[in-house]
Design a protein around this motif. Structure first.
Motif, PDB file in Angstrom:
ATOM      1  N   ASP A 201      14.514  42.306 -16.099  1.00  0.00           N
ATOM      2  CA  ASP A 201      13.983  41.051 -15.583  1.00  0.00           C
ATOM      3  C   ASP A 201      14.816  40.504 -14.429  1.00  0.00           C
ATOM      4  O   ASP A 201      14.577  39.395 -13.951  1.00  0.00           O
ATOM      5  CB  ASP A 201      13.909  40.002 -16.690  1.00  0.00           C
ATOM      6  CG  ASP A 201      15.287  39.640 -17.239  1.00  0.00           C
ATOM      7  OD1 ASP A 201      16.217  40.446 -17.077  1.00  0.00           O
ATOM      8  OD2 ASP A 201      15.412  38.541 -17.830  1.00  0.00           O
ATOM      9  N   SER A 202      15.797  41.265 -13.976  1.00  0.00           N
ATOM     10  CA  SER A 202      16.639  40.832 -12.869  1.00  0.00           C
ATOM     11  C   SER A 202      15.993  41.201 -11.538  1.00  0.00           C
ATOM     12  O   SER A 202      15.045  41.990 -11.481  1.00  0.00           O
ATOM     13  CB  SER A 202      18.022  41.476 -12.965  1.00  0.00           C
ATOM     14  OG  SER A 202      17.921  42.878 -12.831  1.00  0.00           O
ATOM     15  N   ASP A 203      16.538  40.614 -10.476  1.00  0.00           N
ATOM     16  CA  ASP A 203      16.054  40.903  -9.129  1.00  0.00           C
ATOM     17  C   ASP A 203      17.273  41.020  -8.217  1.00  0.00           C
ATOM     18  O   ASP A 203      17.679  40.056  -7.557  1.00  0.00           O
ATOM     19  CB  ASP A 203      15.117  39.805  -8.640  1.00  0.00           C
ATOM     20  CG  ASP A 203      14.405  40.172  -7.344  1.00  0.00           C
ATOM     21  OD1 ASP A 203      14.765  41.207  -6.754  1.00  0.00           O
ATOM     22  OD2 ASP A 203      13.497  39.429  -6.928  1.00  0.00           O
ATOM     23  N   VAL A 204      17.839  42.213  -8.196  1.00  0.00           N
ATOM     24  CA  VAL A 204      19.046  42.467  -7.412  1.00  0.00           C
ATOM     25  C   VAL A 204      18.695  43.496  -6.341  1.00  0.00           C
ATOM     26  O   VAL A 204      18.321  44.626  -6.651  1.00  0.00           O
ATOM     27  CB  VAL A 204      20.205  42.979  -8.293  1.00  0.00           C
ATOM     28  CG1 VAL A 204      21.447  43.224  -7.439  1.00  0.00           C
ATOM     29  CG2 VAL A 204      20.496  41.979  -9.414  1.00  0.00           C
ATOM     30  N   THR A 205      18.804  43.080  -5.101  1.00  0.00           N
ATOM     31  CA  THR A 205      18.476  43.927  -3.959  1.00  0.00           C
ATOM     32  C   THR A 205      19.754  44.284  -3.217  1.00  0.00           C
ATOM     33  O   THR A 205      20.571  43.407  -2.910  1.00  0.00           O
ATOM     34  CB  THR A 205      17.511  43.209  -3.001  1.00  0.00           C
ATOM     35  OG1 THR A 205      16.340  42.819  -3.721  1.00  0.00           O
ATOM     36  CG2 THR A 205      17.103  44.125  -1.857  1.00  0.00           C
ATOM     37  N   VAL A 206      19.905  45.562  -2.934  1.00  0.00           N
ATOM     38  CA  VAL A 206      21.059  46.043  -2.187  1.00  0.00           C
ATOM     39  C   VAL A 206      20.584  46.461  -0.807  1.00  0.00           C
ATOM     40  O   VAL A 206      19.700  47.319  -0.676  1.00  0.00           O
ATOM     41  CB  VAL A 206      21.740  47.233  -2.902  1.00  0.00           C
ATOM     42  CG1 VAL A 206      22.927  47.730  -2.086  1.00  0.00           C
ATOM     43  CG2 VAL A 206      22.177  46.817  -4.306  1.00  0.00           C
ATOM     44  N   VAL A 207      21.150  45.840   0.220  1.00  0.00           N
ATOM     45  CA  VAL A 207      20.809  46.136   1.596  1.00  0.00           C
ATOM     46  C   VAL A 207      21.978  46.889   2.227  1.00  0.00           C
ATOM     47  O   VAL A 207      23.108  46.384   2.241  1.00  0.00           O
ATOM     48  CB  VAL A 207      20.506  44.857   2.390  1.00  0.00           C
ATOM     49  CG1 VAL A 207      20.163  45.200   3.836  1.00  0.00           C
ATOM     50  CG2 VAL A 207      19.366  44.084   1.738  1.00  0.00           C
ATOM     51  N   ILE A 208      21.698  48.085   2.718  1.00  0.00           N
ATOM     52  CA  ILE A 208      22.735  48.950   3.267  1.00  0.00           C
ATOM     53  C   ILE A 208      22.477  49.145   4.755  1.00  0.00           C
ATOM     54  O   ILE A 208      21.384  49.556   5.155  1.00  0.00           O
ATOM     55  CB  ILE A 208      22.753  50.315   2.551  1.00  0.00           C
ATOM     56  CG1 ILE A 208      22.876  50.107   1.043  1.00  0.00           C
ATOM     57  CG2 ILE A 208      23.873  51.195   3.082  1.00  0.00           C
ATOM     58  CD1 ILE A 208      22.545  51.326   0.228  1.00  0.00           C
ATOM     59  N   MET A 209      23.448  48.837   5.565  1.00  0.00           N
ATOM     60  CA  MET A 209      23.321  48.985   7.002  1.00  0.00           C
ATOM     61  C   MET A 209      23.604  50.429   7.407  1.00  0.00           C
ATOM     62  O   MET A 209      24.729  50.907   7.311  1.00  0.00           O
ATOM     63  CB  MET A 209      24.286  48.035   7.713  1.00  0.00           C
ATOM     64  CG  MET A 209      24.209  48.101   9.225  1.00  0.00           C
ATOM     65  SD  MET A 209      25.333  46.925  10.003  1.00  0.00           S
ATOM     66  CE  MET A 209      25.043  47.285  11.732  1.00  0.00           C
ATOM     67  N   GLU A 210      22.572  51.141   7.838  1.00  0.00           N
ATOM     68  CA  GLU A 210      22.737  52.520   8.296  1.00  0.00           C
ATOM     69  C   GLU A 210      23.249  52.563   9.729  1.00  0.00           C
ATOM     70  O   GLU A 210      24.125  53.341  10.069  1.00  0.00           O
ATOM     71  CB  GLU A 210      21.410  53.269   8.190  1.00  0.00           C
ATOM     72  CG  GLU A 210      20.806  53.298   6.795  1.00  0.00           C
ATOM     73  CD  GLU A 210      21.609  54.147   5.831  1.00  0.00           C
ATOM     74  OE1 GLU A 210      22.447  54.958   6.284  1.00  0.00           O
ATOM     75  OE2 GLU A 210      21.396  53.997   4.614  1.00  0.00           O
ATOM     76  N   ASN A 211      22.659  51.729  10.587  1.00  0.00           N
ATOM     77  CA  ASN A 211      23.122  51.550  11.962  1.00  0.00           C
ATOM     78  C   ASN A 211      22.681  50.163  12.398  1.00  0.00           C
ATOM     79  O   ASN A 211      22.202  49.368  11.583  1.00  0.00           O
ATOM     80  CB  ASN A 211      22.601  52.658  12.887  1.00  0.00           C
ATOM     81  CG  ASN A 211      21.093  52.819  12.789  1.00  0.00           C
ATOM     82  OD1 ASN A 211      20.354  51.862  12.994  1.00  0.00           O
ATOM     83  ND2 ASN A 211      20.638  54.028  12.454  1.00  0.00           N
ATOM     84  N   GLU A 212      22.793  49.870  13.682  1.00  0.00           N
ATOM     85  CA  GLU A 212      22.483  48.534  14.157  1.00  0.00           C
ATOM     86  C   GLU A 212      21.003  48.198  14.047  1.00  0.00           C
ATOM     87  O   GLU A 212      20.638  47.020  14.000  1.00  0.00           O
ATOM     88  CB  GLU A 212      22.934  48.389  15.614  1.00  0.00           C
ATOM     89  CG  GLU A 212      24.440  48.452  15.804  1.00  0.00           C
ATOM     90  CD  GLU A 212      24.817  48.265  17.259  1.00  0.00           C
ATOM     91  OE1 GLU A 212      23.894  48.185  18.103  1.00  0.00           O
ATOM     92  OE2 GLU A 212      26.022  48.188  17.546  1.00  0.00           O
TER      93      GLU A 212
END
Length: 455
Positions: free
Chosen positions: A39-50
């Motif tokens: 029931d959680s909402d955890v988003t991981v945003v990973i910067m690949e390049n600019e």
């Protein structure tokens, strides 16, 4: 945060990483002890390049279990968000039916928890001279496939060999055309007044001509007994019904006369004649200007298209090449053999771009599926169905497709790909030039008058 239940609904977390190479190793270490449940909402945003970012979701199925990393998609400056599970549908005007059903089949696989293997064919499937089926239907009949990934028209020969399990695509094929100018379908010079007004004008014409003729005869008869001095420079009207008719007709056409009555009754009659026809001429001219700028909505049925002056073209697709030549309905059959493929001429099958280009020029009706047709710019209407070969999984696919329809997913996907009919917002605002066709009746009258004058 975990002890205070901040990882539960309705809290949302966005975690940003700028070192993509170490994310897969760091997430299990840092989040192993946290209660990030379903029931959680955890988003991981990973910067690949600019310009590119990878988006993932993390959660646990139970407490004290390993962290699950789910790949959601990517975000780029150029294309925005791209979902990895569902491919972004582009160029929706090309093969809209297949694209709608491709997305729906993906939703169906999630609903019934199935894995898909695609087999691409270049046609829906038609029976050859050996009674063998080609294309997608051929694979279904040979049990090489369990479900057809795109929709099919429902025909009597197909019903015997496959099951139609759901109506997924409310597609329509129509004749799309610009409304022709009113002068192309009728004589606009008779439309300003209805039949009763025209009859009244004729009655007025005859009545005034008779009164004027009586006055003229009275004037000439009076001259035999009383000497009358004509103080005006105009010549008198001759005692002839032909001259009276010409004067009355000239007044109707807003032309003057060099001959006038010398008596007050005659001149009053002539003034009344000019004033009456002046108002009629003003009303007629105003209506003619409006009618020459008007379009006609008289073409509403296949019968109207058949008997109209419109050229007809058909979208160059496999099913149009099959259904038009094999049409059994008399009107559709006549449209094909008289308009689309006349004897001795090349059949008028065009690409959608060429057909829409011709349609925009006017006087051309293009038979095309409305979704892609409206995207670029009456009356076959059919519902296309997804087909399935009789098998043990068909009932589950039927239930899954019905669930997609009830939940609104089917309507949403159809609305995203199919374009609705555009509204005409400039009706009556744009100027339409007058051509030779608009002046044809007037030219005929002029030619007839010149011929009569010469004779």
């Amino acid at each position: 945060a975990s002890n205070e239940n901040y990882f539960t609904t309705p809290f949302k977390w966005i975690i940003y990483y700028n070192t993509p190479s170490t994310v897969e190793q760091l997430i299990p270490i840092y989040f192993a002890s946290l209660d990030i449940l379903v029931d959680s909402d955890v988003t991981v945003v990973i910067m690949e390049n600019e310009d590119t970012f990878t988006i993932k979701k993390i959660f646990k199925r139970h407490v004290n279990t390993s962290v699950i990393i789910e790949d959601i998609g990517n975000w780029t400056i150029e294309n925005g968000f791209l979902n990895n599970r569902y491919e972004k549908v582009t160029e929706t005007h090309i093969d809209s039916i297949a694209k709608v059903n491709y997305v729906l089949v993906q939703h169906l696989s999630d609903t019934v928890n199935a894995t898909l293997w695609y087999s691409v064919r270049n046609t829906w499937g038609y029976k050859d001279n050996s009674s063998n089926w080609s294309g997608m239907i051929g694979e279904l009949t040979r049990k090489e496939a369990d479900i057809g990934g795109t929709a099919l028209f429902l025909t009597s020969d197909r019903i015997r060999i496959i099951d139609y399990i759901a109506m997924t695509t409310p597609t329509r094929s129509k004749f799309i055309f610009r409304e022709p100018k009113l002068s192309y379908v009728t004589d606009v010079f008779t439309l300003p007044f209805d039949g009763f007004v025209w009859a009244s004008i004729c009655g007025l014409f005859v009545a005034i001509a008779v009164v004027l003729l009586v006055v003229v005869k009275w004037e000439w008869k009076k001259q035999k007994f009383v000497e009358v001095k004509n103080e005006s420079n105009e010549s008198e009207i001759h005692n002839s019904w032909v001259e009276v008719v010409f004067i009355t007709f000239g007044a109707l056409c807003q032309q003057g006369s060099s001959s006038v009555p010398y008596s007050f009754p005659g001149r009053i009659t002539l003034i009344f004649l000019y004033i009456s026809f002046m108002f009629l001429y003003t009303s007629y001219s105003a209506n003619i200007v409006a009618l020459l700028q008007s379009s006609s909505n008289s073409i509403q049925t296949l019968q109207d298209i058949l008997h109209s002056r419109l050229d007809v073209g058909v979208h160059d697709t496999v099913f149009n090449h099959f259904y038009f030549p094999n049409a059994s309905e008399p009107v559709r059959k006549a449209i094909y053999f008289e308009k689309v493929a006349p004897p001795g001429q090349k059949p008028k099958f065009y690409s959608i771009e060429e057909g829409i280009r011709r349609m925009r020029k006017g006087l051309f009706a293009f038979h095309v599926e409305t979704g892609p047709g409206y995207k670029l710019a009456k009356l076959f209407k059919r519902m296309k169905n997804v087909a399935c070969k009789k098998s043990s999984i068909c009932k589950y696919l039927i239930l899954g497709l019905r669930q997609l329809q009830e939940n609104g997913i089917q309507g949403r996907e159809v609305g995203l790909i199919y374009t609705k009919k555009p509204q005409c917002l400039s009706r009556g605002r744009s100027f339409i030039s007058v051509g030779l066709v608009d002046c044809y009746p007037a030219a005929v009258v002029l030619g007839g008058g010149l011929s009569a004058a010469v004779i």
